[in-house]
Design a protein around this motif. Structure first.
Motif, PDB file in Angstrom:
ATOM      1  N   ASP A 163       0.861  -1.182   0.000  1.00  0.00           N
ATOM      2  CA  ASP A 163       0.000   0.000   0.000  1.00  0.00           C
ATOM      3  C   ASP A 163       0.898   1.233   0.000  1.00  0.00           C
ATOM      4  N   THR A 164       0.772   2.077  -1.012  1.00  0.00           N
ATOM      5  CA  THR A 164       1.708   3.195  -1.156  1.00  0.00           C
ATOM      6  C   THR A 164       1.573   4.214  -0.031  1.00  0.00           C
ATOM      7  N   ALA A 165       0.372   4.359   0.549  1.00  0.00           N
ATOM      8  CA  ALA A 165       0.212   5.292   1.664  1.00  0.00           C
ATOM      9  C   ALA A 165       0.998   4.792   2.880  1.00  0.00           C
ATOM     10  N   VAL A 166       0.908   3.498   3.161  1.00  0.00           N
ATOM     11  CA  VAL A 166       1.665   2.919   4.269  1.00  0.00           C
ATOM     12  C   VAL A 166       3.161   2.984   3.960  1.00  0.00           C
ATOM     13  N   ALA A 167       3.518   2.691   2.709  1.00  0.00           N
ATOM     14  CA  ALA A 167       4.930   2.743   2.319  1.00  0.00           C
ATOM     15  C   ALA A 167       5.492   4.155   2.463  1.00  0.00           C
ATOM     16  N   SER A 168       4.676   5.166   2.200  1.00  0.00           N
ATOM     17  CA  SER A 168       5.128   6.552   2.378  1.00  0.00           C
ATOM     18  C   SER A 168       5.474   6.816   3.837  1.00  0.00           C
ATOM     19  N   ASP A 169       4.656   6.285   4.748  1.00  0.00           N
ATOM     20  CA  ASP A 169       4.956   6.432   6.174  1.00  0.00           C
ATOM     21  C   ASP A 169       6.243   5.688   6.520  1.00  0.00           C
ATOM     22  N   GLN A 170       6.428   4.512   5.936  1.00  0.00           N
ATOM     23  CA  GLN A 170       7.653   3.748   6.187  1.00  0.00           C
ATOM     24  C   GLN A 170       8.879   4.503   5.686  1.00  0.00           C
ATOM     25  N   LEU A 171       8.762   5.102   4.514  1.00  0.00           N
ATOM     26  CA  LEU A 171       9.880   5.855   3.960  1.00  0.00           C
ATOM     27  C   LEU A 171      10.227   7.029   4.868  1.00  0.00           C
ATOM     28  N   ALA A 172       9.214   7.698   5.396  1.00  0.00           N
ATOM     29  CA  ALA A 172       9.450   8.809   6.322  1.00  0.00           C
ATOM     30  C   ALA A 172      10.151   8.323   7.583  1.00  0.00           C
ATOM     31  N   GLU A 173       9.748   7.147   8.092  1.00  0.00           N
ATOM     32  CA  GLU A 173      10.392   6.587   9.282  1.00  0.00           C
ATOM     33  C   GLU A 173      11.866   6.281   9.013  1.00  0.00           C
TER      34      GLU A 173
END
Length: 422
Positions: A48-58
């Motif tokens: 899920d790209t929205a979840v992946a965006s949060d992961q990338l930020a982390e």
């Protein structure tokens, strides 16, 4: 100098394998920083790209915290040389810059394009400006800086020296911004601050050319990969670079309809407008948040990381590197030799460097040392050449200097560098 067809197709072949294993319970790992603080990090990329965006930020936040903690620790022990928290440069995403900061950057690029080239005309007759010095160097070294052991470090030094020229020769007081492909994959390229065509953008799309054929990569024993044409194709029509002239190339320019265009070795003067063919579909397919996080978390060694980033020949993956170049499209964006002729190149490679930096920080000691290098000095080791080592020298020719050993280019806070990304 022309790229042999088989090599060009090896470089560009592939389609992205779109299905990554989804995490079941968002597994995380706990890491302790040098200052004693602990943090948790994702260990499995989200589809899920929205979840992946949060992961990338982390992951990016962890890299920042690690550098800050390390600099604090070494500074307190007075063991570090030139790079400290006080002089640490911060590179930021284009959309996070103020409008005046964006204009200051593009003004400096235009300044560089107005200054006389340092490259002797006897070597590269078409190099007319300081901006062209960088393009000419990239053309000249293309076959020794892609699919080689120096790919990442060479482009890190190249982009940093370009930043220094903007600052030292054109009065720019900021630092090199980057293009976050994950953001434009969500908004669409033409709707993003970086490419909306306004006077605070990097200019936008080219004039629309109807009924363009697609781009076809592969062949010569490799599977053909059709890529869609974008929504432009012609000369860019607005923004700071609407009157820009591209002087060098093409050398191996992919054209709609599966054709390729070349102008000899690309060194002669061939003035033409800057063209773009923005293709959000390619951005979303190859350089979205999920593909970035997958690259960072699933690459366990530098060979896997740099090959996945560039696209393993014949694997069906052009990687985030190819994804960015083919998303901008046009001339010279689709030419692996002449691609620095589009000023957007440096923001694209800022993101390439940021992604490498994030990956390095997950195992800093290993990934900034000898084990963080793999490959030889020639494109896919053809012809065979010695392995790249920490002692291998990187030379930017007439663009900038001095030459640097690989050991000095492995960390963004050692050697000549002192910067991070936010």
């Amino acid at each position: 100098m022309r790229l042999p067809t088989s090599m060009a197709l090896c470089l560009l072949a592939g389609t992205l394998s779109s299905a990554y294993p989804a995490p079941q319970d968002e597994p995380v790992s706990t890491t302790t920083l040098p200052d004693g603080a602990t943090t948790t990090l994702p260990v499995s990329p989200a589809t899920d790209t929205a979840v992946a965006s949060d992961q990338l930020a982390e992951l990016a936040n962890f890299a920042q915290d690690l550098v800050n903690s390390t600099l604090e620790e070494t500074s307190s022990k007075q063991k570090r040389g030139g790079c400290t928290l006080k002089n640490l440069a911060v590179r930021r995403e284009w959309g996070s810059l103020s409008k005046s900061e964006r204009k200051a950057y593009t003004k400096a690029v235009l300044c560089l394009q107005s200054k006389q080239a340092k490259t002797p005309s006897s070597l590269i007759p078409g190099a007319k400006s300081r901006f062209d010095d960088w393009v000419g160097t990239h053309i000249n070294q293309t076959l020794t800086i892609h699919y080689t052991g120096t790919f990442l470090a060479w482009h890190r030094y190249f982009t940093w020296q370009y930043e220094q020229a903007l600052r030292n020769e054109c009065g720019y007081t900021g630092y090199q911004p980057y293009w976050d492909w994950a953001k434009t994959a969500v908004t669409g390229m033409e709707n993003s601050p970086i490419l909306d065509g306004s006077d605070t953008s990097m200019s936008g799309n080219g004039a629309h050319i109807p009924n363009q054929g697609g781009i076809v990569l592969g062949g010569n024993g490799l599977p053909e990969l059709p890529l869609p044409a974008g929504t432009g194709g012609g000369c860019i029509t607005s923004g700071p670079f609407k009157n820009m002239t591209v002087n060098l190339g093409p050398v191996s320019l992919a054209l709609p309809g599966g054709l390729t265009e070349a102008n000899g070795d690309g060194f002669s003067w061939n003035p033409r407008c800057l063209k773009r063919d923005l293709t959000t579909e390619i951005n979303r397919r190859f350089a979205n948040a999920s593909s970035i996080v997958h690259l960072v978390l699933k690459s366990k060694n530098i060979w896997d990381f740099q090959m996945t980033m560039q696209g393993v020949p014949g694997s069906g993956d052009i990687g985030v590197h190819g994804g960015g170049h083919y998303s901008m499209g046009g001339d010279p964006g689709r030419d692996v030799f002449v691609s620095p002729g589009d000023p957007l190149f440096y923001l694209h490679h800022g993101m390439i460097d940021r992604t490498w930096w994030i990956w390095q920080m997950l195992d800093q000691r290993t990934r900034t040392g000898a084990a963080g290098i793999s490959g030889t000095g020639t494109f896919l080791d053809s012809p065979p050449s010695p392995n790249t080592t920490l002692n291998t020298m990187v030379d930017l020719g007439y663009a900038a200097g001095p030459p640097q050993a690989m050991r000095d280019l492995m960390s963004t806070t050692d050697g000549p560098f002192c910067y991070i990304y936010v």
